[in-house]
Design a protein around this motif. Structure first.
Motif, PDB file in Angstrom:
ATOM      1  N   ASP A   1       0.817  -1.221   0.000  1.00  0.00           N
ATOM      2  CA  ASP A   1       0.000   0.000   0.000  1.00  0.00           C
ATOM      3  C   ASP A   1       0.847   1.266   0.000  1.00  0.00           C
ATOM      4  OD1 ASP A   1      -2.315  -1.570   0.035  1.00  0.00           O
ATOM      5  OD2 ASP A   1      -2.323  -1.636   2.232  1.00  0.00           O
ATOM      6  N   GLY A   2       1.925   1.225  -0.775  1.00  0.00           N
ATOM      7  CA  GLY A   2       2.759   2.400  -0.964  1.00  0.00           C
ATOM      8  C   GLY A   2       3.765   2.666   0.136  1.00  0.00           C
ATOM      9  N   LYS A   3       3.783   1.828   1.165  1.00  0.00           N
ATOM     10  CA  LYS A   3       4.690   2.027   2.295  1.00  0.00           C
ATOM     11  C   LYS A   3       5.694   0.874   2.401  1.00  0.00           C
ATOM     12  CE  LYS A   3       2.692   5.740   4.126  1.00  0.00           C
ATOM     13  NZ  LYS A   3       3.411   7.032   4.303  1.00  0.00           N
ATOM     14  N   ILE A   4       6.857   1.183   2.943  1.00  0.00           N
ATOM     15  CA  ILE A   4       7.817   0.138   3.288  1.00  0.00           C
ATOM     16  C   ILE A   4       7.331  -0.529   4.568  1.00  0.00           C
ATOM     17  CG2 ILE A   4      10.190  -0.332   4.010  1.00  0.00           C
ATOM     18  CD1 ILE A   4      11.020   2.127   2.329  1.00  0.00           C
ATOM     19  N   VAL A   5       7.112  -1.835   4.500  1.00  0.00           N
ATOM     20  CA  VAL A   5       6.563  -2.531   5.668  1.00  0.00           C
ATOM     21  C   VAL A   5       7.557  -3.491   6.317  1.00  0.00           C
ATOM     22  CG1 VAL A   5       4.181  -2.324   4.895  1.00  0.00           C
ATOM     23  CG2 VAL A   5       5.509  -4.312   4.198  1.00  0.00           C
ATOM     24  N   SER A   6       8.623  -3.822   5.604  1.00  0.00           N
ATOM     25  CA  SER A   6       9.595  -4.734   6.194  1.00  0.00           C
ATOM     26  C   SER A   6      10.926  -4.610   5.457  1.00  0.00           C
ATOM     27  CB  SER A   6       9.096  -6.178   6.115  1.00  0.00           C
ATOM     28  OG  SER A   6       9.984  -7.053   6.786  1.00  0.00           O
ATOM     29  N   ILE A   7      12.017  -4.747   6.224  1.00  0.00           N
ATOM     30  CA  ILE A   7      13.357  -4.798   5.655  1.00  0.00           C
ATOM     31  C   ILE A   7      14.078  -5.953   6.327  1.00  0.00           C
ATOM     32  CG2 ILE A   7      15.554  -3.587   5.351  1.00  0.00           C
ATOM     33  CD1 ILE A   7      14.041  -0.951   5.491  1.00  0.00           C
TER      34      ILE A   7
ATOM     35  N   LYS B   1      28.095  14.948 -21.198  1.00  0.00           N
ATOM     36  CA  LYS B   1      28.683  14.521 -19.918  1.00  0.00           C
ATOM     37  C   LYS B   1      28.511  13.016 -19.758  1.00  0.00           C
ATOM     38  CE  LYS B   1      30.280  14.778 -15.655  1.00  0.00           C
ATOM     39  NZ  LYS B   1      31.698  15.084 -15.354  1.00  0.00           N
ATOM     40  N   GLU B   2      29.607  12.323 -19.510  1.00  0.00           N
ATOM     41  CA  GLU B   2      29.570  10.865 -19.363  1.00  0.00           C
ATOM     42  C   GLU B   2      29.583  10.493 -17.886  1.00  0.00           C
ATOM     43  OE1 GLU B   2      32.703   9.173 -21.680  1.00  0.00           O
ATOM     44  OE2 GLU B   2      31.773   9.749 -23.591  1.00  0.00           O
ATOM     45  N   LEU B   3      28.638   9.634 -17.517  1.00  0.00           N
ATOM     46  CA  LEU B   3      28.496   9.192 -16.132  1.00  0.00           C
ATOM     47  C   LEU B   3      28.740   7.689 -16.058  1.00  0.00           C
ATOM     48  CD1 LEU B   3      25.216  11.091 -15.133  1.00  0.00           C
ATOM     49  CD2 LEU B   3      27.583  11.869 -14.858  1.00  0.00           C
ATOM     50  N   HIS B   4      29.508   7.264 -15.074  1.00  0.00           N
ATOM     51  CA  HIS B   4      29.671   5.833 -14.814  1.00  0.00           C
ATOM     52  C   HIS B   4      28.768   5.481 -13.643  1.00  0.00           C
ATOM     53  CE1 HIS B   4      31.347   1.886 -14.744  1.00  0.00           C
ATOM     54  NE2 HIS B   4      31.868   2.034 -13.530  1.00  0.00           N
ATOM     55  N   GLY B   5      27.718   4.713 -13.949  1.00  0.00           N
ATOM     56  CA  GLY B   5      26.667   4.418 -12.994  1.00  0.00           C
ATOM     57  C   GLY B   5      25.441   5.245 -13.318  1.00  0.00           C
ATOM     58  N   TYR B   6      24.254   4.621 -13.229  1.00  0.00           N
ATOM     59  CA  TYR B   6      23.026   5.346 -13.563  1.00  0.00           C
ATOM     60  C   TYR B   6      21.817   4.620 -12.974  1.00  0.00           C
ATOM     61  CZ  TYR B   6      20.590   8.923 -16.233  1.00  0.00           C
ATOM     62  OH  TYR B   6      19.879  10.037 -16.589  1.00  0.00           O
ATOM     63  N   PRO B   7      20.777   5.366 -12.591  1.00  0.00           N
ATOM     64  CA  PRO B   7      19.543   4.719 -12.115  1.00  0.00           C
ATOM     65  C   PRO B   7      18.912   3.867 -13.218  1.00  0.00           C
ATOM     66  CG  PRO B   7      19.563   7.047 -11.529  1.00  0.00           C
ATOM     67  CD  PRO B   7      20.689   6.831 -12.486  1.00  0.00           C
ATOM     68  N   VAL B   8      18.385   2.721 -12.832  1.00  0.00           N
ATOM     69  CA  VAL B   8      17.707   1.855 -13.803  1.00  0.00           C
ATOM     70  C   VAL B   8      16.230   1.652 -13.467  1.00  0.00           C
ATOM     71  CG1 VAL B   8      19.759   0.646 -14.613  1.00  0.00           C
ATOM     72  CG2 VAL B   8      18.582  -0.191 -12.565  1.00  0.00           C
ATOM     73  N   MET B   9      15.827   1.960 -12.240  1.00  0.00           N
ATOM     74  CA  MET B   9      14.412   1.882 -11.866  1.00  0.00           C
ATOM     75  C   MET B   9      14.101   2.924 -10.801  1.00  0.00           C
ATOM     76  SD  MET B   9      13.414  -2.182 -11.672  1.00  0.00           S
ATOM     77  CE  MET B   9      11.680  -1.876 -11.944  1.00  0.00           C
ATOM     78  N   THR B  10      12.891   3.494 -10.881  1.00  0.00           N
ATOM     79  CA  THR B  10      12.392   4.385  -9.836  1.00  0.00           C
ATOM     80  C   THR B  10      10.979   3.960  -9.459  1.00  0.00           C
ATOM     81  OG1 THR B  10      13.657   6.248 -10.760  1.00  0.00           O
ATOM     82  CG2 THR B  10      11.896   6.783  -9.199  1.00  0.00           C
ATOM     83  N   PHE B  11      10.721   3.902  -8.156  1.00  0.00           N
ATOM     84  CA  PHE B  11       9.393   3.601  -7.640  1.00  0.00           C
ATOM     85  C   PHE B  11       8.877   4.790  -6.841  1.00  0.00           C
ATOM     86  CE2 PHE B  11      11.472  -0.453  -8.214  1.00  0.00           C
ATOM     87  CZ  PHE B  11      10.491  -1.251  -8.785  1.00  0.00           C
ATOM     88  N   LEU B  12       7.654   5.198  -7.112  1.00  0.00           N
ATOM     89  CA  LEU B  12       6.969   6.241  -6.354  1.00  0.00           C
ATOM     90  C   LEU B  12       5.891   5.579  -5.515  1.00  0.00           C
ATOM     91  CD1 LEU B  12       6.301   9.291  -5.823  1.00  0.00           C
ATOM     92  CD2 LEU B  12       4.635   9.067  -7.685  1.00  0.00           C
ATOM     93  N   ARG B  13       6.087   5.610  -4.183  1.00  0.00           N
ATOM     94  CA  ARG B  13       5.145   4.938  -3.283  1.00  0.00           C
ATOM     95  C   ARG B  13       4.831   3.531  -3.778  1.00  0.00           C
ATOM     96  NH1 ARG B  13       1.007   7.832  -4.135  1.00  0.00           N
ATOM     97  NH2 ARG B  13       1.897   9.684  -5.103  1.00  0.00           N
ATOM     98  N   GLY B  14       5.884   2.814  -4.193  1.00  0.00           N
ATOM     99  CA  GLY B  14       5.765   1.412  -4.582  1.00  0.00           C
ATOM    100  C   GLY B  14       5.349   1.165  -6.015  1.00  0.00           C
ATOM    101  N   LYS B  15       5.033   2.204  -6.767  1.00  0.00           N
ATOM    102  CA  LYS B  15       4.628   2.050  -8.164  1.00  0.00           C
ATOM    103  C   LYS B  15       5.789   2.401  -9.079  1.00  0.00           C
ATOM    104  CE  LYS B  15       0.418   3.698  -9.086  1.00  0.00           C
ATOM    105  NZ  LYS B  15      -0.766   4.620  -9.064  1.00  0.00           N
TER     106      LYS B  15
END
Length: 465
Positions: free
Chosen positions: A35-41, A427-441
């Motif tokens: 439900d969009g929240k972190i519930v366990s780690i 500009k060349e970057l080594h490393g980049y985001p591959v996924m983003t989640f907004l409130r779990g979506k």
């Protein structure tokens, strides 16, 4: 990153096998979202019914907060290129899950009327969550000082002043600034300040124009280091002596930075923001053929100031990284190719901020933990975003998966904004985001925006008392 799978029932999302980055810790664990929240780690979390993401060999980070943007902002005879839709879409694709915009209150205009108008746009357009500072340009015979308390109750807990932009009707004088500092202290808010000296800028511009010196280089020389430093020192002086919290936006000069750090060490509640453009470029860019594209205020400064900013990032003198994202189209920048005073001030940055800082960590300039502190944890703490800023049970599941081995070259064609050029081209970057989640979506995956306008929501923030 083809690693999504559906299984059984239970949690909505499991991110497993990744390395979690907090401001203070780096550790391997799985994250469960409901439900969009972190519930366990933890390890070995039940996967039944969840979308499972394998983040093996990847870093798992909290979404960034860009606490300084200007979306659809009227300025310099035009409007900034990114709408709430395109600007927040670009944010999602750069790992930014909360965007702060700066609506500008004008004479006769109420704070809440302005914010409610912007909130209605966000409900339709925003692709990530949105919060608002409010720029105050006129106290409306004291009505604004009264309305500020109601604004704080509605989650607007920060207000901005300009020491510049006199002709645009945005500048405040020292007395207005002092009144706002005192009122903010009373109601649990904070004042943000754009600090430069307007009279020195006007004096310099007048002289340069008389001499026919109108190239972009003279944009820098009209507002050099000491002109910004005076504004910084003046703002710090009033905040310190009025015992009021102060947040200095887009710090670019060594002298002002040192004054802020001295005040912090003496016990004043002073926060300092800088931007990637000041960390990457120096004033030498204004000598380039395309120098007008780099025109922003304050301008990039000399190497000594840049070195001081990087040092302060590692020692704690800088509290946050934000962008001052305010792009304009090339043809609009060209208005000032022969007269720097006609160039709309602003550059793009919302999509490249987090990747740029994380790539700097990948190079060893700072730690990944420090990037999370600067781009996520500190902005959330300073501005009262209690559900944001860390991968913690109970907080929003705003999560970025970062591939430290992915190479990426920034080009305007790879960005997700509505502008036609970027100062970061090539500009060349080594490393980049591959996924983003907004409130779990999922809103971003492997170079593509996969969310929808309207998924973002207005963030009501908590005051300082």
């Amino acid at each position: 990153m083809d690693n999504l799978s559906k299984e059984g029932e239970g949690m909505d999302l499991i991110i497993k096998n990744g390395t979690i980055i907090s401001p203070t810790e780096t550790y391997q664990a799985d994250i469960a979202v409901k439900d969009g929240k972190i519930v366990s780690i933890g390890k070995g979390l039940p996967e039944e019914g969840a979308t499972v993401v394998d983040a093996k060999d990847k870093l798992v980070l909290p979404g960034a907060l860009d606490v300084h943007t200007h979306l659809a902002m009227p300025f310099g005879g035009t409007v900034s290129a990114d709408s709430y839709m395109s600007g927040t879409r670009a944010a999602a694709c750069g790992g930014v899950t909360t965007v702060f915009d700066y609506p500008v209150q004008r004479k006769g205009m109420s704070i809440l009327g302005l914010i409610n108008e912007k909130k209605s746009i966000c409900e339709a357009e925003a692709c990530v969550d949105v919060a608002f500072h409010c720029c105050i340009t006129d106290l409306n015979d004291g009505e604004i000082l009264t309305e500020m308390e109601k604004a704080v109750e509605e989650g607007i807990t920060s207000f901005k002043c300009f020491f510049v932009y006199k002709k645009e009707g945005m500048m405040v004088d020292d007395a207005t600034f002092a009144r706002l500092l005192l009122r903010a202290k009373e109601i649990g808010a904070i004042i943000n300040i754009h600090a430069e000296n307007p009279d020195l800028i006007d004096l310099n511009i007048e002289q340069f124009k008389k001499e026919g010196k109108t190239s972009p280089w003279y944009h820098y020389l009209s507002r050099p280091e000491f002109v910004e430093a005076e504004g910084d020192k003046r703002a710090i002086h009033w905040a310190k002596n009025l015992d009021s919290p102060l947040y200095i936006v887009h710090m670019a000069d060594k002298e002002g930075l040192e004054a802020a750090m001295d005040a912090k060490r003496a016990g004043s509640e002073i926060y300092v923001e800088t931007c990637p453009q000041y960390l990457e470029f120096t004033s030498e860019v204004y000598k380039r053929e395309d120098g007008r594209n780099f025109v922003c205020s304050p301008p990039m400064k000399g190497q000594e100031s840049q070195d001081a900013l990087w040092k302060a990032i590692t020692t704690g003198g800088i509290d946050t990284i934000a962008t001052d994202h305010c792009p304009f189209q090339s043809y609009e920048k060209d208005w000032g190719k022969d007269d720097f005073t006609k160039i709309p001030n602003g550059c793009a940055g919302i999509e490249t901020m987090y990747p740029y800082m994380l790539a700097a960590a990948n190079e060893g300039k700072l730690s990944f933990n420090k990037v999370v502190e600067l781009c996520s944890a500190n902005p959330a703490r300073i501005f009262g975003c209690t559900e944001k800023g860390s991968l913690t049970v109970g907080k929003d599941a705003d999560i970025v998966i970062y591939d430290p081995e992915k190479d990426f070259k920034i080009t305007v064609s790879a960005m997700h904004s509505d502008y036609d050029h970027t100062i970061w081209e090539g500009k060349e970057l080594h490393g980049y985001p591959v996924m983003t989640f907004l409130r779990g979506k999922s809103v971003y995956q492997d170079g593509n925006f996969v969310g929808e306008p309207g998924w973002g929501k207005y963030i009501k923030r908590v005051g300082r008392k």
